[in-house]
Design a protein around this motif. Structure first.
Motif, PDB file in Angstrom:
ATOM      1  N   GLU A   1      43.456  25.108  41.859  1.00  0.00           N
ATOM      2  CA  GLU A   1      42.765  25.056  40.563  1.00  0.00           C
ATOM      3  C   GLU A   1      41.523  25.931  40.583  1.00  0.00           C
ATOM      4  OE1 GLU A   1      41.949  21.038  39.433  1.00  0.00           O
ATOM      5  OE2 GLU A   1      44.083  20.528  39.313  1.00  0.00           O
ATOM      6  N   SER A   2      40.777  25.874  41.664  1.00  0.00           N
ATOM      7  CA  SER A   2      39.583  26.707  41.800  1.00  0.00           C
ATOM      8  C   SER A   2      39.951  28.188  41.757  1.00  0.00           C
ATOM      9  CB  SER A   2      38.883  26.375  43.119  1.00  0.00           C
ATOM     10  OG  SER A   2      37.938  27.345  43.429  1.00  0.00           O
ATOM     11  N   LEU A   3      41.036  28.537  42.425  1.00  0.00           N
ATOM     12  CA  LEU A   3      41.495  29.930  42.448  1.00  0.00           C
ATOM     13  C   LEU A   3      41.806  30.428  41.048  1.00  0.00           C
ATOM     14  CD1 LEU A   3      42.613  32.482  43.894  1.00  0.00           C
ATOM     15  CD2 LEU A   3      44.758  31.245  44.161  1.00  0.00           C
ATOM     16  N   PHE A   4      42.563  29.655  40.268  1.00  0.00           N
ATOM     17  CA  PHE A   4      42.972  30.123  38.949  1.00  0.00           C
ATOM     18  C   PHE A   4      41.868  30.009  37.903  1.00  0.00           C
ATOM     19  CE2 PHE A   4      47.229  29.639  40.807  1.00  0.00           C
ATOM     20  CZ  PHE A   4      47.720  30.888  40.491  1.00  0.00           C
ATOM     21  N   HIS A   5      40.903  29.114  38.085  1.00  0.00           N
ATOM     22  CA  HIS A   5      39.815  29.000  37.117  1.00  0.00           C
ATOM     23  C   HIS A   5      38.681  29.985  37.377  1.00  0.00           C
ATOM     24  CE1 HIS A   5      41.840  25.262  36.075  1.00  0.00           C
ATOM     25  NE2 HIS A   5      41.150  25.292  34.958  1.00  0.00           N
ATOM     26  N   ASN A   6      38.397  30.270  38.652  1.00  0.00           N
ATOM     27  CA  ASN A   6      37.229  31.090  38.988  1.00  0.00           C
ATOM     28  C   ASN A   6      37.568  32.435  39.618  1.00  0.00           C
ATOM     29  OD1 ASN A   6      35.683  28.826  38.230  1.00  0.00           O
ATOM     30  ND2 ASN A   6      35.901  27.969  40.277  1.00  0.00           N
ATOM     31  N   GLY A   7      38.839  32.693  39.880  1.00  0.00           N
ATOM     32  CA  GLY A   7      39.222  33.893  40.609  1.00  0.00           C
ATOM     33  C   GLY A   7      39.266  35.156  39.770  1.00  0.00           C
ATOM     34  N   SER A   8      39.266  36.282  40.446  1.00  0.00           N
ATOM     35  CA  SER A   8      39.433  37.594  39.818  1.00  0.00           C
ATOM     36  C   SER A   8      40.897  37.980  39.937  1.00  0.00           C
ATOM     37  CB  SER A   8      38.589  38.629  40.542  1.00  0.00           C
ATOM     38  OG  SER A   8      37.247  38.233  40.594  1.00  0.00           O
ATOM     39  N   SER A   9      41.355  38.841  39.049  1.00  0.00           N
ATOM     40  CA  SER A   9      42.768  39.205  39.113  1.00  0.00           C
ATOM     41  C   SER A   9      42.985  40.666  38.749  1.00  0.00           C
ATOM     42  CB  SER A   9      43.589  38.325  38.178  1.00  0.00           C
ATOM     43  OG  SER A   9      43.270  38.587  36.841  1.00  0.00           O
ATOM     44  N   PHE A  10      44.142  41.167  39.155  1.00  0.00           N
ATOM     45  CA  PHE A  10      44.602  42.497  38.759  1.00  0.00           C
ATOM     46  C   PHE A  10      46.115  42.477  38.766  1.00  0.00           C
ATOM     47  CE2 PHE A  10      44.102  42.732  43.353  1.00  0.00           C
ATOM     48  CZ  PHE A  10      45.277  43.343  43.768  1.00  0.00           C
ATOM     49  N   VAL A  11      46.703  43.437  38.053  1.00  0.00           N
ATOM     50  CA  VAL A  11      48.152  43.538  37.987  1.00  0.00           C
ATOM     51  C   VAL A  11      48.564  44.883  38.557  1.00  0.00           C
ATOM     52  CG1 VAL A  11      50.155  43.636  36.460  1.00  0.00           C
ATOM     53  CG2 VAL A  11      48.297  42.057  35.960  1.00  0.00           C
ATOM     54  N   LEU A  12      49.515  44.849  39.454  1.00  0.00           N
ATOM     55  CA  LEU A  12      50.143  46.044  39.994  1.00  0.00           C
ATOM     56  C   LEU A  12      51.630  45.725  39.967  1.00  0.00           C
ATOM     57  CD1 LEU A  12      49.000  48.719  41.218  1.00  0.00           C
ATOM     58  CD2 LEU A  12      49.675  47.800  43.409  1.00  0.00           C
ATOM     59  N   TYR A  13      52.292  46.219  38.922  1.00  0.00           N
ATOM     60  CA  TYR A  13      53.671  45.829  38.644  1.00  0.00           C
ATOM     61  C   TYR A  13      54.528  45.888  39.894  1.00  0.00           C
ATOM     62  CZ  TYR A  13      58.081  45.366  36.220  1.00  0.00           C
ATOM     63  OH  TYR A  13      59.295  44.907  35.803  1.00  0.00           O
TER      64      TYR A  13
ATOM     65  N   GLU B   1      39.505  45.776  46.086  1.00  0.00           N
ATOM     66  CA  GLU B   1      38.880  44.870  45.113  1.00  0.00           C
ATOM     67  C   GLU B   1      37.949  43.881  45.805  1.00  0.00           C
ATOM     68  OE1 GLU B   1      39.189  44.636  41.689  1.00  0.00           O
ATOM     69  OE2 GLU B   1      40.413  46.438  41.604  1.00  0.00           O
ATOM     70  N   SER B   2      38.352  43.353  46.946  1.00  0.00           N
ATOM     71  CA  SER B   2      37.492  42.401  47.648  1.00  0.00           C
ATOM     72  C   SER B   2      36.252  43.103  48.207  1.00  0.00           C
ATOM     73  CB  SER B   2      38.257  41.659  48.740  1.00  0.00           C
ATOM     74  OG  SER B   2      38.782  42.545  49.678  1.00  0.00           O
ATOM     75  N   THR B   3      36.386  44.371  48.569  1.00  0.00           N
ATOM     76  CA  THR B   3      35.217  45.141  49.006  1.00  0.00           C
ATOM     77  C   THR B   3      34.230  45.272  47.861  1.00  0.00           C
ATOM     78  OG1 THR B   3      36.522  46.436  50.576  1.00  0.00           O
ATOM     79  CG2 THR B   3      34.428  47.374  49.886  1.00  0.00           C
ATOM     80  N   LYS B   4      34.742  45.663  46.686  1.00  0.00           N
ATOM     81  CA  LYS B   4      33.869  45.832  45.518  1.00  0.00           C
ATOM     82  C   LYS B   4      33.217  44.513  45.128  1.00  0.00           C
ATOM     83  CE  LYS B   4      36.850  48.058  42.854  1.00  0.00           C
ATOM     84  NZ  LYS B   4      37.439  48.643  41.661  1.00  0.00           N
ATOM     85  N   ARG B   5      33.994  43.471  45.124  1.00  0.00           N
ATOM     86  CA  ARG B   5      33.524  42.189  44.609  1.00  0.00           C
ATOM     87  C   ARG B   5      32.611  41.436  45.575  1.00  0.00           C
ATOM     88  NH1 ARG B   5      33.406  39.216  40.213  1.00  0.00           N
ATOM     89  NH2 ARG B   5      33.766  37.012  40.477  1.00  0.00           N
ATOM     90  N   TYR B   6      32.954  41.432  46.860  1.00  0.00           N
ATOM     91  CA  TYR B   6      32.249  40.547  47.792  1.00  0.00           C
ATOM     92  C   TYR B   6      31.365  41.257  48.803  1.00  0.00           C
ATOM     93  CZ  TYR B   6      35.566  37.342  45.780  1.00  0.00           C
ATOM     94  OH  TYR B   6      36.293  36.611  44.897  1.00  0.00           O
ATOM     95  N   LEU B   7      31.598  42.535  49.066  1.00  0.00           N
ATOM     96  CA  LEU B   7      30.787  43.209  50.074  1.00  0.00           C
ATOM     97  C   LEU B   7      29.705  44.090  49.466  1.00  0.00           C
ATOM     98  CD1 LEU B   7      33.551  44.112  52.666  1.00  0.00           C
ATOM     99  CD2 LEU B   7      31.965  42.199  52.691  1.00  0.00           C
ATOM    100  N   GLU B   8      30.035  44.829  48.416  1.00  0.00           N
ATOM    101  CA  GLU B   8      29.047  45.726  47.806  1.00  0.00           C
ATOM    102  C   GLU B   8      28.042  44.974  46.945  1.00  0.00           C
ATOM    103  OE1 GLU B   8      31.270  48.694  45.763  1.00  0.00           O
ATOM    104  OE2 GLU B   8      31.992  49.614  47.609  1.00  0.00           O
TER     105      GLU B   8
END
Length: 137
Positions: free
Chosen positions: A18-30, A127-134
């Protein structure tokens, strides 16, 4: 690197999902949609770097045989290529919760699923680099 996908690496906790889907970031790569979030509450030092869940929509694939087929091939693609992501996360001591959702409308061949999973794991690393490290979040 062992090419296993153990129970500890699977995301089973309802609270974490629930935490993942309510607070998480997402992207689509078909044909995948990826939802991810940093996990801070992993109490064990030996906890896996990535805990993930794989899903295929019942709305798009009515027959359980088809859903299970796709999940099996997604699991296999992830299992063989997870070293792309886990090495990076281990280096930066990050823990992630990840959901891989199959959003394609037709069943793709296994080779194509493997190829796309490799791209997805590379993008997840970026994406995790951009979001959590930078950003220092």
């Amino acid at each position: 690197m062992s090419y296993t996908f153990k129970k500890e690496e699977r995301l089973c906790s309802k609270r974490l999902i629930e935490s993942l889907f309510h607070n998480g970031s997402s992207f689509v790569l078909y044909p995948y949609r990826v939802v991810f979030i940093r996990s801070n509450d992993l109490d064990s030092v030996n906890a896996p770097m990535v805990r993930c869940i794989l899903s295929v929509s019942k709305r798009r694939f009515k027959r359980a045989v088809d859903r299970n087929f796709l999940k099996r091939h997604m699991r296999e693609a992830y299992r063989l290529q997870k070293a792309i992501l886990t090495g990076f996360l281990d280096e930066h001591s990050l823990h992630l919760l990840v959901a891989f959702q199959y959003v394609g409308k037709e069943m793709l061949p296994s080779a194509q699923l493997h190829q796309r999973m490799e791209l997805v794991l590379g993008r997840l690393k970026d994406e995790s680099t951009k979001r959590y490290l930078e950003m220092g979040d």
